[in-house]
Design a protein around this motif. Structure first.
Motif, short mmCIF file in Angstrom:
data_model
loop_
_atom_site.label_atom_id
_atom_site.label_comp_id
_atom_site.label_asym_id
_atom_site.label_seq_id
_atom_site.Cartn_x
_atom_site.Cartn_y
_atom_site.Cartn_z
N ALA A 1 29.96 17.31 -13.98
CA ALA A 1 29.25 18.36 -13.25
C ALA A 1 29.22 19.62 -14.09
O ALA A 1 30.26 20.08 -14.59
CB ALA A 1 29.92 18.64 -11.91
N HIS B 1 28.08 23.67 -14.12
CA HIS B 1 27.80 24.76 -13.19
C HIS B 1 27.47 26.03 -13.97
O HIS B 1 28.33 26.58 -14.67
CB HIS B 1 29.01 25.02 -12.28
N GLY B 2 26.23 26.47 -13.88
CA GLY B 2 25.83 27.75 -14.47
C GLY B 2 26.01 27.85 -15.96
O GLY B 2 26.31 28.93 -16.49
N HIS C 1 21.92 29.35 -17.06
CA HIS C 1 22.51 28.98 -15.77
C HIS C 1 22.08 27.58 -15.33
O HIS C 1 21.48 27.38 -14.26
CB HIS C 1 22.16 30.01 -14.69
N ASP D 1 22.61 23.85 -13.99
CA ASP D 1 23.46 22.99 -13.17
C ASP D 1 23.02 21.54 -13.36
O ASP D 1 21.82 21.26 -13.42
CB ASP D 1 23.34 23.34 -11.68
N ARG E 1 24.51 17.27 -12.44
CA ARG E 1 25.52 16.35 -11.93
C ARG E 1 25.14 14.92 -12.34
O ARG E 1 23.98 14.52 -12.18
CB ARG E 1 25.60 16.42 -10.39
N GLY F 1 29.68 29.77 -17.54
CA GLY F 1 29.60 28.53 -16.78
C GLY F 1 30.85 27.69 -16.95
O GLY F 1 31.75 28.02 -17.74
#
Length: 501
Positions: free
Chosen positions: A8, A10-11, A24, A26, A28, A61
């Motif tokens: 994962a 994030h940002g 930024h 994201d 998954r 991030g």
């Protein structure tokens, strides 16, 4: 159901002096998922994957692996987690054998005989056979790609990142690779798959994340999309198609007569009595599986290898077999090799200085002195005309994505207005929009009266831009026929050597 995704992001943000590569982001990826990462050249895909693999550090991030925050400071740490990566640009030492190159990448040390045996076993079981004792410098681009893939598979990764893995693989090898990836996914291995081949993405991948300008512009289920809808997500609008208008060809500009050339490489392919003519105002395509003499043919035409019989290569009516590369260029020949970095461009040199390599005759040198302003202007014009994403004309070649560097190299050669253009793998690893731009540039060059020879393993590309087609197999060239008279089934059988020799 697993409580956490395997990976994962994030940002994730990464900024360079001239560009915001990731903004930024994201992402998954679940266990056993084949996840596509799509976007134009320069959209930030490779930078993001280098962050996951520890090659590059993010400015902001966080990364989570199996639900826990991690900091990946190096590729060694990534491999310890279970992350493997196959890069678009190869990282192989040419003077070492396959086994020696793979040994350098493994964190554990194995006796050479044991490692060679394991390389043979793994490569054959995955349908990508390679000889572990072969020197890398003797291998074609497609064969080197196999080494990169097998080297990664030997590490038994839990997340496998693949950056344009099928760019130079044959259709048969692609099928085998897909079978391998599906088998790995069934064994709970996650796969992050970067590709510009939308048909492949729709066939293989479960999910797709699309980047545009360094940001996530959308997600999709590839099987539920069309090539057109995925392309619109990537570029933010509709794409123009290439148009090849039938026309009458003119005089012969490039002619090969009984071209025979022994390979200097013990693993190479010698050329046998090749006859070919390419006329003004046409594009002739040569198909074939990598390693059937393409590199030897290109060397013989470009002047990298001189031929004993001057008449066996003729450029614009001049016997050229004994001429060197510079002399052939003065006759009107332009050349785009398949290797971008190191042969098409010097990695550490700026785009302006790289323009001088072949465009010095276009007013960039006067009385033996380099006109720096003219070189910079030539590079700037090429960047603009071919929509090359680069900081400036002073950016080093190795700072560009593979597709953008290819656009620059092709643009540099096209803008010289050659009488004869020879291009190898023109759109290898290039996004769909850039591929259309390059193909249209070759068509426009043909329409201006140039003779264009294209050597490519992309059959769709050859059918889209070529007036006539031939096949190279084990150093022998088939007869040349109009593209309209060469159904793909016939071309495929000829690629397997089923033509009169």
């Amino acid at each position: 159901m697993q409580p956490h995704p395997r990976l994962a992001l994030h940002g994730i943000t990464k900024r360079y002096p001239a560009v915001l590569a990731n903004d930024h982001v994201d992402l998954r990826v679940g266990a056993g998922e084949i996840h596509a990462l799509l976007g134009e050249n320069g959209a930030g895909k490779s930078t993001l994957m280098k962050i996951v693999y520890g090659v590059t550090q993010p400015d902001a991030g966080r990364i989570e692996w199996e639900g826990r925050p991690v900091t990946i400071r190096s590729p060694a740490e990534a491999r310890q987690l279970g992350i493997g990566m196959v890069f678009q640009h190869f990282s192989l030492f040419e003077t070492l054998t396959v086994a020696e190159n793979i040994s350098l990448a493994l964190d554990s040390r194995e006796p050479p005989a044991q490692l060679a045996s394991r390389i043979r076993e793994v490569s054959e079981s995955y349908g990508l056979p390679i000889d572990p004792l072969r020197l890398v410098h003797s291998m074609s681009v497609g064969e080197r790609q196999r080494v990169e893939i097998v080297r990664c598979l030997l590490q038994s990764p839990q997340l496998l990142i693949m950056d344009e893995p099928t760019s130079v693989l044959t259709p048969q090898a692609v099928r085998m690779l897909f079978d391998t990836l599906r088998r790995l996914a069934s064994q709970n291995v996650s796969i992050l798959y970067i590709s510009h081949k939308l048909d492949e993405v729709r066939e293989l991948c479960d999910t797709a994340t699309v980047l545009r300008g360094g940001r996530v512009s959308g997600t999709a289920t590839p099987r539920a999309e069309s090539n057109e809808s995925l392309a619109r997500m990537m570029v933010g609008g509709d794409l123009r198609e290439c148009h090849l208008t039938p026309r009458e060809a003119g005089e012969t500009r490039l002619e090969l007569r009984g071209l025979t050339l022994a390979s200097t490489d013990p693993f190479g392919t010698s050329l046998h009595s090749i006859d070919l003519n390419v006329r003004a105002g046409e594009i002739v395509g040569i198909a074939g599986v990598s390693g059937n003499g393409q590199s030897e043919l290109l060397a013989a035409i470009s002047g990298e290898r001189r031929v004993g019989n001057a008449a066996s290569v003729s450029i614009c009516g001049s016997a050229s077999g004994t001429l060197d590369a510079a002399q052939r260029r003065r006759l009107g020949l332009s050349f785009v090799p398949e290797e971008r970095l190191g042969r098409g461009a010097v990695p550490e040199m700026s785009l302006a200085d790289n323009a001088l390599l072949t465009a010095h005759s276009a007013g960039l040198v006067r009385n033996g002195l380099v006109r720096s302003d003219a070189a910079r202007e030539f590079a700037r014009s090429t960047i603009t005309a071919f929509d090359v994403k680069a900081g400036s004309e002073l950016s080093p070649a190795n700072s560009l994505s593979g597709g953008n560097l290819q656009k620059f190299i092709v643009g540099r050669e096209v803008r010289l207005k050659p009488k004869v253009m020879v291009v190898s793998q023109p759109t290898w690893g290039v996004d769909v929009g850039a591929a259309l731009r390059i193909r249209q540039a070759l068509i426009d060059l043909r329409d201006s009266g140039a003779a264009v020879l294209v050597i490519s393993e992309e059959l769709d590309e050859l059918y889209a831009i070529c007036d006539r087609l031939a096949v190279l197999f084990r150093g022998k060239l088939s007869s040349v026929h109009p593209t309209s008279q060469m159904p793909v089934e016939k071309l495929g059988s000829w690629m397997a050597g089923e033509f009169a020799q």
